[in-house]
Design an enzyme around this catalytic site. Structure first.
Site, PDB file in Angstrom:
ATOM      1  N   LYS A   1       0.852  -1.198   0.000  1.00  0.00           N
ATOM      2  CA  LYS A   1       0.000   0.000   0.000  1.00  0.00           C
ATOM      3  C   LYS A   1       0.882   1.240   0.000  1.00  0.00           C
ATOM      4  O   LYS A   1       1.936   1.253   0.648  1.00  0.00           O
ATOM      5  CB  LYS A   1      -0.902  -0.027   1.241  1.00  0.00           C
ATOM      6  CG  LYS A   1      -1.976   1.054   1.266  1.00  0.00           C
ATOM      7  CD  LYS A   1      -2.840   0.937   2.520  1.00  0.00           C
ATOM      8  CE  LYS A   1      -3.928   1.998   2.568  1.00  0.00           C
ATOM      9  NZ  LYS A   1      -4.751   1.897   3.790  1.00  0.00           N
TER      10      LYS A   1
ATOM     11  N   SER B   1      -9.703  -0.689   7.292  1.00  0.00           N
ATOM     12  CA  SER B   1      -9.171  -0.406   5.948  1.00  0.00           C
ATOM     13  C   SER B   1      -8.535  -1.603   5.264  1.00  0.00           C
ATOM     14  O   SER B   1      -8.293  -1.565   4.059  1.00  0.00           O
ATOM     15  CB  SER B   1      -8.145   0.732   6.014  1.00  0.00           C
ATOM     16  OG  SER B   1      -8.804   1.955   6.112  1.00  0.00           O
TER      17      SER B   1
ATOM     18  N   SER C   1      -9.609   1.622   3.082  1.00  0.00           N
ATOM     19  CA  SER C   1      -8.820   2.429   2.166  1.00  0.00           C
ATOM     20  C   SER C   1      -7.744   1.645   1.406  1.00  0.00           C
ATOM     21  O   SER C   1      -7.178   2.154   0.455  1.00  0.00           O
ATOM     22  CB  SER C   1      -8.134   3.545   2.944  1.00  0.00           C
ATOM     23  OG  SER C   1      -7.249   2.984   3.902  1.00  0.00           O
TER      24      SER C   1
END
Lengths: 549, 559
Positions: free
Chosen positions: B75, B243, B219
Site C-alpha cells: 500500500k 481499511s 482504504s
C-alpha cells in the site's frame, strides 16, 4: 435611597481595586457625603496606612539541555557547533512514518536532577504533543510532558552572597513546581535581505529538562542566585553543561508586582535571556517598569517581552498572533515512562530506570560540599562559594588538597586565596579557562607548598605561576632555583636591609612615630624591591616594627 | 500459476518446478493487463526481475529466504526506499522516502519483491478507495474487462454467476486445496471469454455493458485488488478502522488485522497512531499466516510493539473447532443486508455442527464505536498532518509572501476535502475548551468498548463471529450522490470497534452475494492469540470453499 445605593455600590467596587487607588477615592467619597469627616478620613490614613510598597513576584522556567550523546528520540548526535543539518535523523526532520524511540539516558538524567532537587518522582509519567506551526518545528508539534510530568514538588536552597563583608550571606529556598522532559526545536536564521529563512535542524530533538519554579522570588538578585545554584547542581550532576552562551541553559522569567498579602498582579514573560546577569537585570527592570505603570494608573498586559542587552530594558516581542491554543494531546507513539525503585523493580527486565540506583549515583552536591569544606577546612562560606561558582575551580582546589593532605603546614585557606587571586587573574589575563590552562595540578600544589613553607614569598608565587604558564613542562622548584626566587628569611640580612630603609626614608619613620601606621609601607616596599621581592614580608614588617618601637 | 496460493508457489519453487523469475514475470504480465483497475499508483515491474535473479543467486550462496523473489504489493502509505510513496495525495505525489518501513524491510529480507505500490484513499481516509488523486480503484469482481480493452460479442451480457450464497452448501469439503477451488470456481468472465474466443466471425463489436463498476472498498483497495486479481501473492495494507478487512471482504480475499503492537508501524505513514495496524492481504489463511510470521515481532524502532518473544503461527492441515466457544454479538445495524445476516447464521450453525459452542454475547458500548472513532481519528489526524508544511519534504507551494502563507497554500494544495475536514474537526476537538468534552470522553468510551470485549473473552468466549461489512461492494455510481457517499462511513460498524479494542480480527471470504460479489465474515480473536484465530479461520475457509476469482483468461489475450 437611590442615590445612596449608587454611592455604596461604588465603594464596594472600589474596595476591590488596588489599595493605593482606593484610599484616595474612598476618602473623597466619604468627605463628599459628610464634610465633617474630611479631617478624620485623611489623617489616620497617612499615619496608620502608609502607601504600601510594590513587591515583585517572579517565577522561572528553565530549559536545560540534557547532556547526552544522542537526542531524546533519535540516534543523531548532539554536539554543539556541528555543521548545519549534519545531526538530523529521519525522525528529527519528521519524515512521515518515523517514530520516536526514547533515549533512556535522558530519563535517567532528568530523574537524577529531580532527585537532587528533592522532587517527588512520578512513577508513571506520559508524553504529550504541543501543537504550533513554526518552520523550525518539523513535526508541527513538540513532544513534551503536559498532563503528567516526570517529577513535581521539589525545592532548592540557595544562598544570596553578602554584598559587603559586614553582611551575612542569606539562605533562601525556592519551590520547584515540576520537571518535565521535552525536545528542543531547530534553529531559524532569517535573512531579511533575501526574504528567506534558513533552517538548521541539528538542535531539533535534543532532550530538554524544563524546570518550572513557583513564583518564589522577589527580585532579580534572588532569581540570579537561584539560577547560579541550579546551574552548579546540574553541572555537578553532569546532566547539563549549564552553558548559557551555547543555549544549553535557557531562562524565561514570569514577572508581576503586587502588594504583599494581595493577589498577584498580571504577569509578563521575559524570554530568551542569555546570561544570569541579564536575567537579574531584566527582572529588576521589569519590576520597576510595572511598578511605574501601575503608579501611573495604567494596566499591565499579559505579554511576552525580550531583554535588550544594549539598553538594559525589556521590550515587547512581536506578538505571535495573539493567543495560542496548543491543542495538547497524548503522544500515541510513546508508552508511559515507568520509574521504579528497589521495591518495585521488576525481576525480568534489567534495562529499567531505578530511582534508588540513580540516587546512589548522585555525587556530592554543592550544599553538602559547602558544609564539608566549612567543617574540614574552616573555610568561609564566601570563599567556598567563590571556588564553587568559578567553573572547575573547586575540582582544582580539592585536587591540590588531596596532594598536600599529608603536609600540615599547607593551609587550605591559602590554597583558596592563591587560586582565586593569582591563578584566576593569570588565567584571565591569558584568556584561558581552567580546563585548558595546561598547568598540572601538581605544579599548583608545589607552589602552595613552597609558599606555606616560607620557601618562597606570596609575591613570588604569582611570578612562578606566570613562568609556569610560559613553560609548563618546567618543575616549580627549577623555576624558583634558576631565578633565585627563594624567600630570604635570614634575620641578619633582613635587618641590614631594614636599616638601609630607615636611613633612606627618614620622613616615613617620623610619620610612623607620630602615629601614622601606614607610613611603614614604603619601608617594607624598599626591602622587597631590594631583594627582588624575595624578602619575607612578614619578617621584614616584624623587624621594622621592632626597630621603630 | 497465478491461481496458486503463496504456500503452493513456495513449494513449487522449492521443488524446482517453478523459478522465482518466472513467477515475477507472470505477475507483471497479469498486472499489465489489469491497468484498467487502477490498483497500482507506482509500478515497480522493471527492477523486480533483475533483482529476483540476484536474490536467487544469493539464495544459492546458502542464504535461506522464506519468500524467494515472491511478488508483493505494498500500500502506498508504507515507506519504500527509493520508491515514491504518495499516500495517494498531492502532498506526497513526488515524495521518495529514504528508508523502508519495517514490515517492508522484513519482506525484502526474506527475498520478497515489491511489484508495485497500491492505490488507496488519500492518507488512508476513507473506505472506498475512490478518494485518490490517482483516480478510483475498481473491483475486479464483475468488472467488465471487455468493455474498454477487449472487443467482445454482445452475448456476454447474458452470462450469470453460478456461485451464490446458497450454492456453498454442497461444496463443503475440508481438504480441498486452494487451487482446486480455483478450478471449480468459474468466473462468469471466463465464460464470456470462452464465448468470445468461439466467436470467430471477426465481427467484433464494442460491448454495451453498463459502464459502472463495483468499488474495491478501502482504504487499502489497491492491495486487495492486487491480491484478488492474482498479480501478487500477498499485499500490505493498513487497518485503522477496517481499511484492510473492508476491501478484503469486497474483493474476496483474506484480510488480517493483527493485535495492536504485534506488527511494527515504523514507516507506515500514520492515520491514527493508536489504532493503526499494518494489514495483511492474502489469498488464503495459510498464506496470511506465512506473511504474518515474516512480519511479526518486536521492532526497536516502534516503541508500541510488544517486546515479548513472538511464537510463529503454525496452522494444522485440518484444523478443528470442536470445543471452541464462538460468541455472536447481538448488535446489527439496520443497514446490514439480509443475505449477510443469513450468511452469518449459516456459518454459526456450521460452527455448532462441527462441535463448537455458539453463544450470543452482548457488547453494550459497541454502538458508540463510530462516534468514538471519529473523535480519536480526527484528533490524531490533525496532529499527524501538522508535519506537512512544505518545509522538509513533500509538496511546497510557490507562495512565498510569508511563512504562514506558505504553510496555508501548501496544505490547501496538498490535501483533499476529506483530509482537510478531518484536520479541521480534529483541531476543534483538541481545543483546550473542548478537549475534556470530546477527546477525553472518547478515550474513556474507548476503554469501555475494550472492556466489553475483555469481559466477553474472560467469560469463556474464544472467538467472536461477525459480518465484516454490512453488505457487498456498492456500485461506483451509487457513491456519487453525497448522501450515499457519507453512508460509506457506516460500513465501518463491524470493523471499527476491533481497532478501538486493539484485538486481532480476520475476514475470510465466505460466499458470493446474489449480485455475484464476495462477502467476507469476520472472526475476532483475543489479544495476541492470532494462532487460535487463524486456525478457526482456516477451518472456515475449508468449509466454505469460496469460489476465488480466476482471471487467467486475460493472460492469453493480446492487447
Amino acid at each position: 435611597m437611590a442615590h445612596n445605593s449608587i454611592i455604596l455600590h461604588r465603594i464596594f467596587l472600589l474596595q476591590r481595586l488596588p489599595k493605593h487607588i482606593c484610599y484616595g477615592l474612598k476618602t473623597r467619597l466619604l468627605s463628599y457625603r459628610n464634610p465633617q469627616c474630611r479631617f478624620f478620613s485623611t489623617k489616620p490614613q497617612a499615619q496608620c496606612q502608609p502607601k504600601k510598597k510594590w513587591c515583585g513576584v517572579v517565577g522561572l522556567e528553565i530549559h536545560a539541555q540534557i547532556l547526552s550523546k544522542s537526542k531524546m528520540f533519535s540516534g543523531s548526535a548532539t554536539s554543539y557547533g556541528a555543521p548545519t543539518n549534519t545531526q538530523v535523523a529521519l525522525f528529527d526532520a519528521a519524515l512521515p512514518g518515523t517514530l520516536p524511540v526514547l533515549n533512556q539516558r535522558c530519563v535517567e538524567a532528568a530523574v537524577m536532577t529531580a532527585l537532587a532537587l528533592k522532587c517527588q518522582i512520578n512513577k508513571i509519567s506520559t508524553f504529550d504533543r504541543k501543537h504550533y506551526f513554526y518552520s523550525d518545528l518539523p513535526a508541527g508539534f513538540q513532544i513534551t510532558q503536559y498532563h503528567k510530568p516526570l517529577a513535581v514538588d521539589g525545592k532548592l536552597e540557595y544562598i544570596i552572597s553578602s554584598a559587603s563583608k559586614k553582611q551575612q550571606a542569606i539562605n533562601k529556598m525556592a519551590r520547584i513546581t515540576q520537571i518535565q522532559l521535552e525536545v528542543d526545536s531547530g534553529k531559524s536564521l532569517h535573512d531579511h535581505k533575501d526574504h528567506q529563512s534558513l533552517i538548521d535542524l541539528n538542535r531539533a530533538g535534543v532532550g530538554l529538562m524544563e524546570i518550572v519554579t513557583e513564583p518564589d522570588f522577589v527580585n532579580g538578585d534572588e532569581a540570579a542566585a537561584f539560577l547560579r545554584e541550579l546551574q552548579l547542581i546540574l553541572v555537578t550532576l553532569g546532566t547539563c553543561d549549564g552553558k548559557m552562551s551555547e543555549g544549553s541553559f535557557r531562562v524565561d522569567a514570569n514577572i508581576s508586582v503586587h502588594h504583599p498579602g494581595e493577589p498577584y498582579g498580571v504577569r509578563t514573560e521575559v524570554k530568551n535571556i542569555n546570561s544570569i546577569r541579564h536575567v537579574s537585570k531584566a527582572i529588576n527592570f521589569e519590576i520597576k517598569r510595572q511598578t511605574e505603570e501601575l503608579e501611573a494608573g495604567k494596566e499591565i498586559q499579559n505579554e511576552t517581552r525580550s531583554f535588550d542587552i544594549d539598553t538594559g530594558e525589556t521590550v515587547l516581542m512581536r506578538d505571535k498572533e495573539g493567543f495560542q491554543d496548543y491543542r495538547f494531546m497524548p503522544e500515541p507513539n510513546l508508552p508511559p515512562i515507568y520509574v521504579y525503585d528497589d521495591q518495585s523493580l521488576p525481576e525480568t527486565d534489567s534495562k529499567v530506570v531505578n530511582m534508588d540506583a540513580i540516587q546512589c549515583q548522585i555525587p556530592e552536591l554543592p550544599n553538602q560540599k559547602r558544609l564539608r569544606l566549612q567543617q574540614d577546612y574552616e573555610l568561609s562560606l564566601d570563599k567556598i562559594n567563590m571556588l564553587l561558582f568559578e567553573h572547575g575551580m573547586i575540582v582544582v582546589f580539592e585536587d591540590i588538597l588531596a596532594i598536600v593532605s599529608h603536609d600540615p603546614l599547607v593551609k587550605p585557606q591559602n590554597i583558596a586565596n592563591f587560586l582565586m587571586n593569582d591563578f584566576l587573574s593569570v588565567l584571565k589575563s591569558k584568556n584561558l579557562s581552567i580546563d585548558n590552562s595546561g598547568i598540572p595540578t601538581s605544579a599548583l600544589a608545589d607552589i602552595c607548598t613552597l609558599t606555606d613553607k616560607d620557601e618562597i614569598s606570596k609575591g613570588t608565587a604569582k611570578n612562578v605561576l606566570i613562568e609556569l604558564f610560559n613553560r609548563p613542562s618546567q618543575s616549580v622548584r627549577n623555576i624558583v632555583e634558576s631565578n633565585k626566587w627563594y624567600q630570604i628569611n635570614d634575620i641578619d640580612r633582613l635587618k641590614d636591609l631594614c636599616e638601609e630603609a630607615f636611613s633612606q626614608y627618614p620622613e616615613a619613620v617620623m610619620k610612623f612615630k607620630k602615629g601614622r601606621k601606614r607610613a611603614i609601607n614604603p619601608l617594607i616596599v624598599h626591602v622587597l624591591n631590594a631583594t627582588d621581592g624575595c624578602a619575607n614580608p612578614q619578617k621584614v614588617k616584624d623587624i621594622l616594627l621592632k626597630m621603630l618601637s | 500459476m497465478l491461481s496458486l496460493s503463496l504456500k503452493e508457489v513456495l513449494t513449487r519453487i522449492k521443488n524446482g518446478q517453478l523459478s522465482s523469475c518466472e513467477v515475477f514475470e507472470k505477475c507483471v504480465h497479469r498486472a499489465k493487463k489489469l491497468r484498467d483497475l487502477n490498483f497500482f499508483i507506482t509500478e515497480t515491474f522493471d527492477n523486480g526481475t533483475e533483482k529476483t535473479s540476484h536474490k536467487m543467486k544469493s539464495q544459492k550462496d546458502g542464504k535461506s529466504n522464506l519468500l524467494p523473489g515472491i511478488p508483493f504489493a505494498v500500500k502506498d502509505n508504507f515507506c519504500t526506499r527509493n520508491i515514491r510513496t504518495t499516500c495517494a495525495s498531492n502532498m506526497l505525489k513526488n515524495y521518495i522516502p529514504p528508508y523502508n518501513a519495517t514490515v517492508v524491510q522484513r519482506l525484502l529480507d526474506q527475498g520478497a519483491q515489491i511489484i508495485g505500490k497500491t492505490n488507496m484513499d488519500e492518507f488512508a481516509m476513507g473506505s472506498t478507495s475512490i478518494d485518490s488523486v490517482f483516480g478510483p480503484v475498481r473491483n475486479p469482481w464483475k468488472y467488465n474487462f471487455l468493455q474498454t480493452s477487449y472487443p467482445v460479442p454482445s452475448e456476454c451480457q447474458k452470462t450469470k454467476v453460478h456461485q451464490t450464497v446458497g450454492s456453498t452448501d454442497d461444496s463443503c469439503s475440508s481438504q480441498k486445496s486452494y487451487s482446486r477451488n480455483f478450478s471449480t470456481a468459474v468466473s462468469n468472465i471466463s465464460e464470456r471469454l470462452s464465448n468470445c474466443t468461439k466467436n470467430d466471425n471477426g465481427q467484433h463489436q464494442e460491448c454495451s455493458l453498463n459502464s459502472d463498476w463495483f468499488i474495491s472498498g478501502g482504504s487499502s483497495g489497491g492491495s486487495a485488488v492486487a491480491v484478488a486479481a492474482g498479480t501478487c501473492y500477498g499485499a500490505l495494507g493498513s487497518d485503522t478502522g477496517g481499511s484492510t478487512r473492508n476491501p478484503a471482504s469486497y474483493c474476496g480475499v483474506v484480510g488480517l488485522k493483527s493485535t495492536y503492537g504485534r506488527l511494527s508501524r515504523y514507516g507506515l505513514i500514520p492515520l491514527t497512531n493508536s489504532l493503526d495496524v499494518p494489514g495483511i492481504f492474502a489469498k488464503t489463511v495459510d498464506d496470511a499466516a506465512i506473511i504474518f510470521n515474516t512480519l511479526a515481532g518486536h521492532d526497536i524502532q516502534d516503541s508500541t510493539t510488544v517486546t515479548d518473544p513472538f511464537h510463529p503461527v503454525i496452522l494444522p492441515d485440518a484444523p478443528e473447532v470442536k470445543g471452541l466457544t464462538i460468541g455472536i454479538p447481538q448488535n446489527c445495524d439496520s443497514l446490514t443486508t439480509k443475505e449477510v445476516i443469513d450468511l452469518r447464521l449459516k456459518v454459526a450453525d456450521m460452527f455448532a455442527n462441527a462441535g463448537a459452542k455458539v453463544v450470543p454475547v452482548s457488547l453494550p458500548h459497541a454502538s458508540y464505536s463510530v462516534s468514538c472513532y471519529i473523535i480519536l481519528c480526527c484528533s490524531e489526524v490533525a496532529s499527524n498532518m501538522a508535519c506537512y508544511d512544505g518545509i522538509e519534504f513533500g509538496h511546497r507551494a510557490k507562495d512565498t509572501v510569508s511563512t504562514e502563507q506558505l504553510f496555508a497554500t501548501t496544505r490547501h494544495d496538498g490535501f483533499n476535502d476529506v483530509v482537510r475536514e478531518r484536520i479541521l474537526a480534529g483541531n476543534y476537538f483538541l481545543l483546550k475548551s473542548n478537549y475534556d468534552q470530546y477527546v477525553l470522553k472518547a478515550m474513556q468510551v474507548r476503554r469501555l468498548i475494550r472492556d466489553d470485549y475483555m469481559k466477553v473473552f474472560s467469560s469463556g468466549i474464544d472467538l467472536l463471529l461477525t459480518p465484516t461489512t454490512s453488505g457487498d461492494a456498492p456500485l461506483y455510481q451509487m457513491l456519487t450522490t453525497e448522501e450515499n457517499y457519507w453512508r460509506t462511513g457506516e460500513q465501518d460498524l463491524y470493523t471499527v470497534p476491533i481497532n478501538l479494542a486493539g484485538i486481532p480480527a480476520i475476514t475470510v471470504p465466505t460466499a458470493l452475494s446474489k449480485n455475484g460479489l464476495p462477502i467476507g465474515l469476520q472472526l475476532i480473536g483475543q489479544d495476541f492469540k492470532e494462532q487460535e484465530m487463524l486456525s478457526a479461520a482456516k477451518w472456515l475457509e475449508q468449509e466454505m470453499n469460496f469460489p476465488y476469482l480466476d482471471l487467467s483468461f486475460l493472460d492469453d489475450i493480446n492487447t
